[in-house]
Design a protein around this motif. Structure first.
Motif, PDB file in Angstrom:
ATOM      1  N   ALA A 198       0.819  -1.210   0.000  1.00  0.00           N
ATOM      2  CA  ALA A 198       0.000   0.000   0.000  1.00  0.00           C
ATOM      3  C   ALA A 198       0.854   1.262   0.000  1.00  0.00           C
ATOM      4  CB  ALA A 198      -0.921   0.004   1.217  1.00  0.00           C
ATOM      5  N   LYS A 199       0.343   2.286  -0.667  1.00  0.00           N
ATOM      6  CA  LYS A 199       0.989   3.591  -0.678  1.00  0.00           C
ATOM      7  C   LYS A 199       0.684   4.328   0.632  1.00  0.00           C
ATOM      8  CE  LYS A 199       2.308   3.376  -5.079  1.00  0.00           C
ATOM      9  NZ  LYS A 199       1.731   2.067  -5.465  1.00  0.00           N
ATOM     10  N   PRO A 200       1.522   5.288   1.025  1.00  0.00           N
ATOM     11  CA  PRO A 200       1.274   6.018   2.276  1.00  0.00           C
ATOM     12  C   PRO A 200       0.137   7.036   2.138  1.00  0.00           C
ATOM     13  CG  PRO A 200       3.271   6.823   1.220  1.00  0.00           C
ATOM     14  CD  PRO A 200       2.826   5.643   0.417  1.00  0.00           C
ATOM     15  N   PHE A 201      -0.691   7.112   3.190  1.00  0.00           N
ATOM     16  CA  PHE A 201      -1.808   8.052   3.253  1.00  0.00           C
ATOM     17  C   PHE A 201      -1.707   8.880   4.523  1.00  0.00           C
ATOM     18  CE2 PHE A 201      -3.635   5.824  -0.215  1.00  0.00           C
ATOM     19  CZ  PHE A 201      -4.732   6.558  -0.673  1.00  0.00           C
ATOM     20  N   ILE A 202      -2.514   9.944   4.578  1.00  0.00           N
ATOM     21  CA  ILE A 202      -2.588  10.795   5.764  1.00  0.00           C
ATOM     22  C   ILE A 202      -4.021  11.302   5.878  1.00  0.00           C
ATOM     23  CG2 ILE A 202      -1.962  12.945   4.557  1.00  0.00           C
ATOM     24  CD1 ILE A 202      -0.332  13.690   7.089  1.00  0.00           C
ATOM     25  N   LYS A 203      -4.427  11.643   7.088  1.00  0.00           N
ATOM     26  CA  LYS A 203      -5.793  12.110   7.349  1.00  0.00           C
ATOM     27  C   LYS A 203      -5.816  13.625   7.488  1.00  0.00           C
ATOM     28  CE  LYS A 203     -10.150  11.769   8.963  1.00  0.00           C
ATOM     29  NZ  LYS A 203     -10.423  11.055  10.214  1.00  0.00           N
ATOM     30  N   PHE A 204      -6.700  14.294   6.711  1.00  0.00           N
ATOM     31  CA  PHE A 204      -7.035  15.695   6.906  1.00  0.00           C
ATOM     32  C   PHE A 204      -8.463  15.753   7.440  1.00  0.00           C
ATOM     33  CE2 PHE A 204      -4.148  18.082   3.629  1.00  0.00           C
ATOM     34  CZ  PHE A 204      -3.030  17.503   4.209  1.00  0.00           C
ATOM     35  N   ALA A 205      -8.868  16.936   7.901  1.00  0.00           N
ATOM     36  CA  ALA A 205     -10.247  17.078   8.381  1.00  0.00           C
ATOM     37  C   ALA A 205     -10.717  18.515   8.233  1.00  0.00           C
ATOM     38  CB  ALA A 205     -10.365  16.622   9.830  1.00  0.00           C
ATOM     39  N   LEU A 206     -12.021  18.632   8.060  1.00  0.00           N
ATOM     40  CA  LEU A 206     -12.706  19.918   7.991  1.00  0.00           C
ATOM     41  C   LEU A 206     -13.885  19.887   8.953  1.00  0.00           C
ATOM     42  CD1 LEU A 206     -12.807  20.164   4.086  1.00  0.00           C
ATOM     43  CD2 LEU A 206     -11.282  21.471   5.585  1.00  0.00           C
ATOM     44  N   GLY A 207     -14.444  21.064   9.246  1.00  0.00           N
ATOM     45  CA  GLY A 207     -15.701  21.093   9.970  1.00  0.00           C
ATOM     46  C   GLY A 207     -15.595  21.293  11.463  1.00  0.00           C
ATOM     47  N   GLU A 208     -16.659  20.880  12.150  1.00  0.00           N
ATOM     48  CA  GLU A 208     -16.813  21.154  13.579  1.00  0.00           C
ATOM     49  C   GLU A 208     -15.717  20.502  14.429  1.00  0.00           C
ATOM     50  OE1 GLU A 208     -20.678  19.809  14.622  1.00  0.00           O
ATOM     51  OE2 GLU A 208     -21.707  21.103  13.198  1.00  0.00           O
TER      52      GLU A 208
END
Length: 790
Positions: free
Chosen positions: A475-485
């Motif tokens: 698997a390729k590397p991923f990262i988590k972003f976030a928006l909102g409350e």
């Protein structure tokens, strides 16, 4: 601080881990920095002995073995897991398991509420198979060597410090009494043992002569007197010999004896006092309070022989299982050659659905898909007749939080340096539960407490593997972003988590600030790593820059700018999604996936132009204000726009039913059945850039295969077999076998605990432990990690 640390690197380095998984994590940290730590474990290392040995770590192990649980109440006993019961039985064997594996260890008193119990617990480890020589090394020479002090302490040799003890016998005998302790030659008296008076004596009194037996144990003498009565037995008068306990107080040369002789005709104690020389003699009062003279004449020895039988070693009844949890097994299942016949095969490829088809699994891969495959052509093949059943690729969950011990590092709004791979927990029962629902691959994401969260882990649900064994290496590397409350922490209240950003405009600025920093950081490294250009006159290389300081946070963000790390972004509201796509376009990268994306139907055209994937919920809405415009037609609308659409769970329970979630795409929007199944198979594989390996039934792909009892989109269908890499980690038959074995083991352990309690051993009360199911906004507020204790 760093200078001080560097200056002391030559000293022995200790790492307090506390359990088997942290031992392995600590060793990885040591490997990264070229340090072999001495690691304090938790006493459960026997559960992963092979991995512990491979780490090469030296261990400090506790002997605070758990108490048996009070399981007298059958309802309270339900709160004690089978794993806790097994650990109670096997924890005393930890040292012997380590010794047999040639893993170096020493003991610690740490964790014992009563430090005087230390030697008793070490003796228990010896009774459970630890060789006495290994125990001595763990207490003396080995800790001295590890501390670099073996030329001063740890052995009795000339010119070493006079640190030693004097005991009544070997430290590992129960009757051992520590008498003196010397530290650098200074004496500390620990016990003044009595002289050994053991033997048979004739106790002479005016009324009668008695037989008195004196025993010696633990530095003290005790006595008892024969009491001979005439009783009737089978019509005959016979003499019956019993013993009367004597209250004996001895402080050389004086002795006091008190006892009762019922057959003497007096009710009360006979009290004697006197002195001990060659014989004992003195005066006293009999039971009628009459003054008497007495003496005790030694007749024969009662001392035990000088040779003692070796300690009887207890063999464990229970066995270590993998994982050390419910539905674990002694042997992890292995890949087989399997031929599935007469099945309805949903390939999720151009071939579509193959009726009465066959699928061959060999060497962990899909070796053939088609019709009329003859088992005779595959020696040793296991044939599964799937007539009336359906076969699909393994289900892939793009957004999950199972198998992790922590998901949110919320101290600041960018934590790109943290990794979910560091906190994988292979014993999470939800891994097994999701296998029962056909799930074979999951992306384990950081939570959404931060605008830029941590790096994700894409795992295969290989039940029984260790943390490294779960990771999908392709698997390729991923990262988590976030928006909102969640990012602004507006829903957490005044709980100490207030920090920048507090507004949506602050979120946008945070992204710009960090990516501008990451670009500048990357440019420094690019210059430094560029090949130096020679000077035509001096022929000396031009030094472009000094080596930049490594920054793990910036490393991850610069990988995004270079297209080497992909983003999954928690999202709901169209305005914020537009904003982040604009940030990405202006900074030169693409947002790989918007996850949740409940307003995706409003901006599907813009997402398509940007190049994003959409991983959404099937029909979740109205659970907070920012999802008020959600619709169950969202997935179908985005799919009609041409987006690559998947359904995710973000929930350990819903993940077990993702096949039913996929069916909702048919109900809400009329997505064709084969395309709906792709919402949880091939489409998430494409999002995660692993579709070359999984997501469809194609020759050469990894054999992640599910056999369903019925139509895979039916609420009445259940997974009967789940294969991961060609290994059958779940089947109806295997599940029944494991449950039967687990129930029998649990019943055995409960009886052992009841027996221990009946013998007077201390017990502990069961504690209610509710397993937390992580979601994006879960914060470990209690500090109790994955459990809520009540």
């Amino acid at each position: 601080a760093m200078r001080s640390w560097i200056a002391n690197k030559s000293l022995p380095s200790f790492f307090d881990a506390g359990n088997k998984w942290n031992v392995l994590r600590a060793d990885k940290i040591g490997d990264e920095f070229g340090v072999q730590y001495i690691i304090r474990g938790g006493g459960d290392e026997y559960q992963r002995i092979a991995e512990i040995k491979a780490s090469g770590a030296k261990l400090i192990i506790p002997v605070n073995f758990p108490l048996a649980y009070d399981v007298t109440d059958p309802y309270n006993a339900r709160y004690v897991s089978t794993a806790e019961m097994k650990h109670w039985e096997l924890a005393p064997y930890n040292a012997s398991y380590l010794a047999k594996a040639n893993i170096e260890f020493v003991f610690t008193m740490n964790g014992l509420s009563d430090k005087s119990e230390f030697l008793k617990q070490v003796r228990k480890a010896i009774q459970c198979g630890l060789d006495e020589k290994q125990a001595w090394m763990a207490l003396t020479t080995r800790p001295a060597e590890w501390l670099g002090a073996s030329n001063e302490v740890g052995a009795l040799r000339k010119n070493m410090r006079a640190n030693f003890i004097i005991a009544s016998s070997s430290l590992f005998k129960d009757e051992c009494v520590l008498r003196e302790h010397y530290i650098s030659g200074e004496q500390f008296v620990l016990a003044n043992p009595q002289a050994d008076l053991s033997g048979n004596y004739e106790l002479q009194t005016p009324q009668r002569n008695l037989v008195m037996e004196v025993a010696y144990s633990g530095g003290k003498n005790s006595a008892k007197i024969q009491s001979i009565k005439t009783i009737e037995k089978e019509g005959k008068q016979v003499q019956d010999t019993t013993y009367v306990a004597v209250q004996m107080q001895y402080d050389h040369p004086f002795v006091n004896l008190q006892f009762e002789m019922p057959e003497s005709g007096y009710s009360g104690l006979i009290r004697l006092t006197g002195s001990v020389q060659k014989d004992w003699k003195g005066s006293g009062l009999d039971a009628s309070n009459t003054s008497i003279a007495w003496s005790a004449v030694w007749k024969s020895s009662k001392k035990a022989p000088t040779t003692q039988a070796p300690v009887a070693v207890k063999e464990p009844e229970g066995k270590v299982v993998y994982p050390f949890a419910a539905y674990g097994s002694e042997k992890v299942p292995q890949a087989e050659t399997v031929l599935i016949t007469n099945a309805t095969i949903w390939t999720c490829e151009a071939e579509g659905i193959i009726e009465n088809g066959c699928l061959l699994i060999r060497d962990g891969k899909i070796a053939a898909v088609g019709k009329n495959l003859d088992p005779a052509g595959y020696p040793g093949v296991k044939v599964i007749d799937a007539k009336g059943k359906h076969v699909t690729p393994g289900i892939i969950d793009e957004h999950s939080h199972i198998g992790a011990e922590s998901i949110n590092e919320g101290a600041q709004s960018c934590t790109a340096e943290v990794e979910e791979i560091s906190v994988l927990w292979p014993e999470d029962i939800d891994i097994y539960r999701q296998l029962t629902g056909g799930v074979t691959t999951s992306q384990i994401l950081h939570g959404s407490a931060n605008a830029i969260g941590g790096q994700s882990a894409i795992i295969k649900l290989r039940w029984g593997a260790n943390a490294d064994g779960l990771v999908m290496r392709e698997a390729k590397p991923f990262i988590k972003f976030a928006l909102g409350e969640n990012v602004t922490h507006m829903n957490y209240g005044n709980d100490g988590t207030q920090r920048f950003p507090q507004t949506r405009m602050g979120v946008e600025q945070l992204y710009y600030d960090h990516f501008i920093r990451a670009r500048e950081y990357g440019q420094l490294w690019d210059v430094y790593n560029a090949k130096p250009k020679g000077n035509a006159k001096s022929k000396k290389p031009i030094v472009h820059s000094v080596e930049p300081r490594r920054d793990l946070e910036m490393d991850a963000l610069y990988q995004i700018l270079k297209g080497e790390r992909f983003v999954t972004c928690h999202s709901y509201v169209q305005s914020e999604i537009n904003m982040l796509m604009h940030v990405a376009d202006s900074m030169g990268f693409t947002l790989n996936t918007f996850t949740h994306i409940l307003e995706g139907y409003k901006i599907a055209d813009k997402m398509k132009a940007h190049g994003s994937n959409a991983s959404t919920f099937s029909d979740w809405w109205a659970y907070k204000y920012e999802v008020k415009d959600a619709t169950p037609f969202n997935g179908a609308l985005m799919w009609q726009m041409g987006l690559n659409v998947a359904y995710n769970s973000d929930d350990a329970e819903m993940a077990r039913r993702l096949n039913q979630e996929a069916a909702k795409a048919v109900k809400y929007g009329g997505v064709p059945e084969q395309e709906a199944l792709k919402f949880v198979t091939l489409n998430p594989a494409k999002m995660l850039h692993i579709d070359d390996y999984v997501g469809s039934l194609k020759v050469g792909k990894q054999a992640d295969v599910v056999i369903w009892s019925d139509h895979p989109l039916s609420i009445y269908s259940r997974a009967e077999y789940t294969f991961v890499d060609g290994v059958c980690y779940f089947s109806i038959e295997r599940n029944a076998m494991l449950k039967q074995a687990m129930d029998a083991e649990r019943a055995r352990l409960i009886q052992r605990m009841l027996n221990a309690s009946a013998k007077g051993e201390p017990t502990q009360k069961p504690i209610i432990k509710d397993k937390k199911h992580y979601h994006c906004d879960t914060l470990d507020e209690t500090g109790l990690g994955i459990w809520n204790h009540k």
